[in-house]
Enzyme design. Structure first.
Site, PDB file in Angstrom:
ATOM      1  N   CYS A   1      36.672  45.628  38.037  1.00 37.62           N
ATOM      2  CA  CYS A   1      35.284  45.233  37.786  1.00 37.62           C
ATOM      3  C   CYS A   1      34.535  46.274  36.974  1.00 37.62           C
ATOM      4  O   CYS A   1      33.438  46.032  36.522  1.00 37.62           O
ATOM      5  CB  CYS A   1      34.561  45.023  39.109  1.00 37.62           C
TER       6      CYS A   1
ATOM      7  N   GLU B   1      37.812  37.885  42.666  1.00 37.62           N
ATOM      8  CA  GLU B   1      36.580  38.498  43.171  1.00 37.62           C
ATOM      9  C   GLU B   1      36.144  39.511  42.139  1.00 37.62           C
ATOM     10  O   GLU B   1      36.966  40.169  41.519  1.00 37.62           O
ATOM     11  CB  GLU B   1      36.886  39.164  44.509  1.00 37.62           C
TER      12      GLU B   1
ATOM     13  N   ARG C   1      26.091  43.900  49.912  1.00 39.39           N
ATOM     14  CA  ARG C   1      27.094  43.932  48.832  1.00 39.39           C
ATOM     15  C   ARG C   1      27.238  42.534  48.252  1.00 39.39           C
ATOM     16  O   ARG C   1      27.831  41.651  48.862  1.00 39.39           O
ATOM     17  CB  ARG C   1      28.437  44.403  49.407  1.00 39.39           C
TER      18      ARG C   1
END
Length: 333
Positions: free
Chosen positions: A79, A122, A166
């Site tokens: 990410c 994710e 989060r």
């Protein structure tokens, strides 16, 4: 007996996504292939999962034909290229010769060949707005062109039984021939948890307590940023509140300090400047970070703290993954 569901775990980290899916599907559904290039993450993974015996390294060098067939692809692709905390270079992001932004294309390459039932990804929330939303469109279209129906939603870990704020984007792709009309992402559990609930049961080592010199540095750092109108700097969290997102770099630990006065012996056991602060200000421990991410206490922490903080900061909140996996399981049934 229905056939077991076979998984592959790409960009596996320490196995947080796998853990969530195993909780939902049961451990008798095998993970047949794992790829993770960080050797320290591999060590933690091996300490906690028996199979497969071998963890593969750099995914860009693996031929998709050499991967055993599978039903569900788990991929927490890197990410940093899209993170709000990073430089947000997206597809241009080159790190150690590996283009992190395009590593997701390796997910596409592998899934194009194997055509699994489900692809699960994710990533950071910033992915959705990166490059005015173009990056996310490319990712979505790539999966659609492979013959998948794509569902996505941003969920917050604090809604799923862990005291951590989060937000992450979760992407669930079903192969067109089995895709549902709609996919229901899980609803918040409505279960209130706070930092006090995940604190170590006994007083923790004095090494987690800040030295007076370090505390002074943090105070100066915060004052400097406040003078510029920034909100950067340390943060002391209320024990009855929740933690900010734990991250692997920079101020991750300093933004989640707590006051814990249970340790009475403040004799330093490491080489510090000044003395140990008497206000009870300390960092959370790696075990507390593991709990912030919903890892069970049976999860073995075999490495030095520095690695563990990085690994849990990089990982996923297991209960969120498990809740989504339960919904995927309903569709497959």
């Amino acid at each position: 007996m229905s056939d077991p569901i076979r998984f592959i775990d790409l960009f596996a980290g320490i196995g947080g996504i796998r853990k969530g899916f195993e909780n939902a599907f049961g451990e008798d559904n095998p993970t047949v292939f794992v790829s993770e290039w960080d050797k320290f993450a591999q060590e933690t993974y091996k300490a906690n999962f028996d199979t497969p015996k071998e963890i593969n390294g750099d995914i860009t060098k693996i031929n998709e034909k050499d991967i055993p067939s599978f039903d569900i692809c788990l991929a927490g692709f890197p990410c940093q290229a899209f993170s709000l905390a990073g430089q947000r270079l997206g597809f241009e992001d080159n790190y150690k010769g590996i283009c992190r932004g395009t590593l997701f294309l390796d997910v596409a390459r592998i899934c194009e060949y194997h055509k699994p039932k489900v692809i699960f990804c994710e990533n950071v929330k910033g992915l959705t707005i990166h490059d005015k939303g173009k990056t996310f469109k490319i990712i979505k279209k790539t999966f659609e062109d492979l013959g998948y129906k794509v569902f996505s939603q941003i969920l917050n870990s604090k809604d799923f039984g862990v005291p951590q704020n989060r937000e992450r984007i979760y992407i669930v792709c079903f192969r067109n021939d089995i895709a549902p009309e709609f996919f229901n992402f899980p609803e918040p559990l409505g279960k209130k948890v706070c930092i006090r609930d995940i604190m170590e049961e006994n007083p923790v080592s004095v090494k987690y307590y800040l030295s007076t010199a370090y505390w002074d540095t943090l105070l100066r750092h915060k004052a400097r940023h406040e003078a510029k109108g920034h909100g950067f700097g340390y943060e002391i969290r209320e024990l009855d509140g929740i933690a900010g997102a734990i991250v692997c770099g920079g101020m991750g630990r300093e933004r989640n300090l707590i006051v814990d006065k249970r340790q009475k012996d403040l004799t330093p056991i490491t080489h510090i400047k000044g003395e140990v602060n008497k206000m009870g200000i300390r960092k959370m421990t790696p075990r507390e970070w593991a709990r912030l991410q919903g890892f069970p206490d049976s999860f073995k922490l075999v490495l030095a703290d520095t690695h563990l903080y990085k690994q849990f900061g990089n990982s996923v909140s297991v209960p969120v993954i498990e809740a989504i996996a339960q919904e995927i399981k309903k569709v497959l049934k």
